[in-house]
Design a protein around this motif. Structure first.
Motif, PDB file in Angstrom:
ATOM      1  N   ALA A   1      -0.255   6.957  -6.485  1.00 47.10           N
ATOM      2  CA  ALA A   1      -0.727   7.646  -7.682  1.00 47.10           C
ATOM      3  C   ALA A   1      -2.212   7.415  -7.896  1.00 47.10           C
ATOM      4  O   ALA A   1      -2.951   8.331  -8.292  1.00 47.10           O
ATOM      5  N   ALA A   2      -2.681   6.186  -7.641  1.00 50.32           N
ATOM      6  CA  ALA A   2      -4.108   5.893  -7.783  1.00 50.32           C
ATOM      7  C   ALA A   2      -4.936   6.701  -6.791  1.00 50.32           C
ATOM      8  O   ALA A   2      -6.011   7.199  -7.131  1.00 50.32           O
TER       9      ALA A   2
ATOM     10  N   LYS B   1       0.805  -1.218   0.000  1.00 50.80           N
ATOM     11  CA  LYS B   1       0.000   0.000   0.000  1.00 50.80           C
ATOM     12  C   LYS B   1       0.837   1.266   0.000  1.00 50.80           C
ATOM     13  O   LYS B   1       0.308   2.348  -0.266  1.00 50.80           O
ATOM     14  N   HIS B   2       2.131   1.162   0.281  1.00 55.33           N
ATOM     15  CA  HIS B   2       3.002   2.336   0.244  1.00 55.33           C
ATOM     16  C   HIS B   2       3.739   2.471  -1.090  1.00 55.33           C
ATOM     17  O   HIS B   2       4.601   3.341  -1.232  1.00 55.33           O
ATOM     18  N   ALA B   3       3.421   1.601  -2.051  1.00 55.55           N
ATOM     19  CA  ALA B   3       4.080   1.668  -3.353  1.00 55.55           C
ATOM     20  C   ALA B   3       3.630   2.912  -4.114  1.00 55.55           C
ATOM     21  O   ALA B   3       2.559   3.486  -3.869  1.00 55.55           O
TER      22      ALA B   3
ATOM     23  N   ALA C   1      -4.053   9.632  -5.560  1.00 55.86           N
ATOM     24  CA  ALA C   1      -3.991  11.031  -5.998  1.00 55.86           C
ATOM     25  C   ALA C   1      -4.935  11.300  -7.152  1.00 55.86           C
ATOM     26  O   ALA C   1      -5.451  12.427  -7.293  1.00 55.86           O
ATOM     27  N   LEU C   2      -5.171  10.304  -7.988  1.00 54.73           N
ATOM     28  CA  LEU C   2      -6.083  10.467  -9.119  1.00 54.73           C
ATOM     29  C   LEU C   2      -7.542  10.288  -8.726  1.00 54.73           C
ATOM     30  O   LEU C   2      -8.423  10.381  -9.581  1.00 54.73           O
ATOM     31  N   GLY C   3      -7.803  10.008  -7.462  1.00 51.05           N
ATOM     32  CA  GLY C   3      -9.169   9.914  -6.975  1.00 51.05           C
ATOM     33  C   GLY C   3      -9.804   8.550  -7.082  1.00 51.05           C
ATOM     34  O   GLY C   3     -11.038   8.432  -7.026  1.00 51.05           O
ATOM     35  N   ALA C   4      -9.022   7.500  -7.222  1.00 51.10           N
ATOM     36  CA  ALA C   4      -9.590   6.149  -7.295  1.00 51.10           C
ATOM     37  C   ALA C   4     -10.217   5.764  -5.964  1.00 51.10           C
ATOM     38  O   ALA C   4      -9.715   6.129  -4.887  1.00 51.10           O
ATOM     39  N   GLY C   5     -11.316   5.044  -6.017  1.00 51.85           N
ATOM     40  CA  GLY C   5     -12.001   4.629  -4.809  1.00 51.85           C
ATOM     41  C   GLY C   5     -11.265   3.513  -4.085  1.00 51.85           C
ATOM     42  O   GLY C   5     -10.357   2.869  -4.616  1.00 51.85           O
ATOM     43  N   THR C   6     -11.670   3.294  -2.837  1.00 52.34           N
ATOM     44  CA  THR C   6     -11.015   2.266  -2.021  1.00 52.34           C
ATOM     45  C   THR C   6     -11.179   0.878  -2.625  1.00 52.34           C
ATOM     46  O   THR C   6     -10.226   0.076  -2.655  1.00 52.34           O
TER      47      THR C   6
ATOM     48  N   ARG D   1      -7.727  -3.739  -7.649  1.00 49.87           N
ATOM     49  CA  ARG D   1      -7.023  -3.541  -8.912  1.00 49.87           C
ATOM     50  C   ARG D   1      -5.537  -3.279  -8.730  1.00 49.87           C
ATOM     51  O   ARG D   1      -4.750  -3.522  -9.644  1.00 49.87           O
ATOM     52  N   HIS D   2      -5.147  -2.785  -7.570  1.00 47.09           N
ATOM     53  CA  HIS D   2      -3.748  -2.408  -7.378  1.00 47.09           C
ATOM     54  C   HIS D   2      -3.084  -3.165  -6.220  1.00 47.09           C
ATOM     55  O   HIS D   2      -1.951  -3.624  -6.359  1.00 47.09           O
ATOM     56  N   VAL D   3      -3.769  -3.261  -5.091  1.00 41.32           N
ATOM     57  CA  VAL D   3      -3.145  -3.870  -3.910  1.00 41.32           C
ATOM     58  C   VAL D   3      -3.187  -5.396  -3.988  1.00 41.32           C
ATOM     59  O   VAL D   3      -2.150  -6.068  -3.861  1.00 41.32           O
ATOM     60  N   LEU D   4      -4.373  -5.963  -4.183  1.00 40.11           N
ATOM     61  CA  LEU D   4      -4.522  -7.426  -4.142  1.00 40.11           C
ATOM     62  C   LEU D   4      -3.673  -8.151  -5.189  1.00 40.11           C
ATOM     63  O   LEU D   4      -2.981  -9.116  -4.847  1.00 40.11           O
ATOM     64  N   PRO D   5      -3.687  -7.747  -6.471  1.00 32.59           N
ATOM     65  CA  PRO D   5      -2.855  -8.491  -7.445  1.00 32.59           C
ATOM     66  C   PRO D   5      -1.372  -8.477  -7.127  1.00 32.59           C
ATOM     67  O   PRO D   5      -0.656  -9.408  -7.516  1.00 32.59           O
ATOM     68  N   ASN D   6      -0.880  -7.456  -6.426  1.00 31.49           N
ATOM     69  CA  ASN D   6       0.539  -7.362  -6.121  1.00 31.49           C
ATOM     70  C   ASN D   6       0.899  -7.888  -4.739  1.00 31.49           C
ATOM     71  O   ASN D   6       2.083  -7.914  -4.385  1.00 31.49           O
ATOM     72  N   ALA D   7      -0.106  -8.290  -3.966  1.00 32.37           N
ATOM     73  CA  ALA D   7       0.155  -8.821  -2.625  1.00 32.37           C
ATOM     74  C   ALA D   7      -0.242 -10.278  -2.476  1.00 32.37           C
ATOM     75  O   ALA D   7      -0.007 -10.866  -1.418  1.00 32.37           O
ATOM     76  N   VAL D   8      -0.816 -10.873  -3.514  1.00 36.05           N
ATOM     77  CA  VAL D   8      -1.370 -12.213  -3.384  1.00 36.05           C
ATOM     78  C   VAL D   8      -0.325 -13.308  -3.607  1.00 36.05           C
ATOM     79  O   VAL D   8      -0.573 -14.470  -3.260  1.00 36.05           O
ATOM     80  N   ALA D   9       0.843 -12.973  -4.153  1.00 36.41           N
ATOM     81  CA  ALA D   9       1.845 -13.996  -4.473  1.00 36.41           C
ATOM     82  C   ALA D   9       2.270 -14.812  -3.244  1.00 36.41           C
ATOM     83  O   ALA D   9       2.256 -16.050  -3.292  1.00 36.41           O
ATOM     84  N   PRO D  10       2.675 -14.200  -2.126  1.00 29.63           N
ATOM     85  CA  PRO D  10       3.052 -15.022  -0.964  1.00 29.63           C
ATOM     86  C   PRO D  10       1.893 -15.828  -0.396  1.00 29.63           C
ATOM     87  O   PRO D  10       2.099 -16.910   0.170  1.00 29.63           O
ATOM     88  N   VAL D  11       0.669 -15.344  -0.565  1.00 22.86           N
ATOM     89  CA  VAL D  11      -0.494 -16.090  -0.078  1.00 22.86           C
ATOM     90  C   VAL D  11      -0.673 -17.371  -0.888  1.00 22.86           C
ATOM     91  O   VAL D  11      -0.996 -18.433  -0.341  1.00 22.86           O
TER      92      VAL D  11
END
Length: 318
Positions: A214-215, A207-209, A217-222, A228-238
């Motif tokens: 940038a997402a 989440k600090h990437a 800052a552009l106004g993307a919702g939680t 779209r951004h956090v889960l695909p990049n954090a799911v590998a170790p899971v």
């Protein structure tokens, strides 16, 4: 003043870029950028550990899904005239006497084949449940932090402090009819904590990437940021932990069946057959070797697959 809009002379050759080919295309030197999953898949296909474990798992899944393809014998029917009749006939492939017979004259081969279904169903069901629930808890705790992180982390610590097998024994002891769904629910109820911890740590790092910032800052919702951004990049170790844990859940089901707290006496299970075989291990060790060997091979295959996936997804191990 020169005419900047004029077309080039007809005799000037046009330069065309040929598509990449050969090793350059395979290595991704020209063309679009490769993703983490694309790199991992290319790396996995070259690993003998992944190929061997994948083939073993496919075989186990095929046996558990279609046991009738491997034997037409009823695993519950026994003939007392065949009890402990001779040694296993290893030359009779896929026949009743291939692995010999047990105390009640039942075909050990048929019971090994049909016993795969219950064990694999429990393992897959528990893995899916704990990955979904534990991943959700860990993602919410890691992303929102603060009060929610403290609350969800303390709940996770409470469940983590309960001994896994002992807690499952206590839960299952409250049920008289223990089928696949009851055993799966009991193991999933206590087994989600490791996935939650792994997901929480991965989400806190992700989440600090810069792309997440940038997402925002552009106004993307939680919801969009999470999925779209956090889960695909954090799911590998899971995925790595879940793959290895699947074998652990199969062992847990067999252990509970061995202790008489798994499937009922009418069900076919590797753990129940191992429990019955311990009474005759000295005189007829084949009754124990085959169900225990099948269980060991299955668990080893999932552990090997998890190790291969871990090495492929972790750039430091390449």
């Amino acid at each position: 003043m020169p005419d900047l809009m004029k077309t080039p002379p007809a005799d000037e050759p046009e330069v065309a870029l040929a598509p990449p080919s050969g090793k350059a295309a395979e290595a991704g030197e020209v063309g679009g950028a490769r993703s983490l999953w694309g790199d991992a898949w290319r790396d996995l296909r070259r690993r003998p550990l992944f190929v061997v474990s994948g083939l073993l798992i496919l075989l186990v899944l095929l046996v558990s899904a279609f046991p009738g393809l491997f034997t037409s014998t009823d695993p519950g029917s026994g003939d007392l005239t065949k009890n402990f009749l001779g040694s296993p006939n290893l030359t009779h492939f896929f026949q009743d006497d291939w692995f010999g017979y047990d105390r009640q004259g039942r075909s050990i081969y048929a019971r090994v084949v049909f016993g795969a279904r219950n064990s694999v169903m429990v393992g897959l069901g528990v893995t899916l449940l704990v990955t979904f629930f534990g991943g959700l808890v860990g993602m919410l705790a890691g992303y929102f932090g603060g009060f929610w992180d403290s609350l969800l982390s303390r709940i996770t610590d409470v469940f983590f402090g309960i001994p896994f097998l002992l807690g499952a024994m206590v839960v299952l002891n409250a049920f008289t009819d223990r089928d696949v769904w009851v055993i799966t629910g009991a193991l999933a109820f206590l087994g989600w904590t490791q996935i939650a911890r792994v997901m929480r740590g991965a989400v806190i790092t992700t989440k600090h990437a810069d792309y997440v910032m940038a997402a925002k800052a552009l106004g993307a919702g939680t919801k969009r940021i999470l999925f779209r951004h956090v889960l695909p990049n954090a799911v590998a170790p899971v995925i790595v932990v879940a793959t290895i844990a699947l074998g652990t859940y199969i062992v847990a089901e067999s252990t509970l069946s061995y202790l008489g707290l798994g499937f009922g006496s009418d069900a076919v299970s590797w753990g129940a057959d191992i429990s019955d075989a311990t009474q005759d291990i000295r005189n007829n060790p084949h009754t124990l070797i085959f169900p225990a060997g099948m269980l060991s091979i299955t668990v080893l295959a999932f552990i090997m697959l998890g190790d291969a996936v871990r090495e492929a997804l972790d750039p430091k191990l390449r």
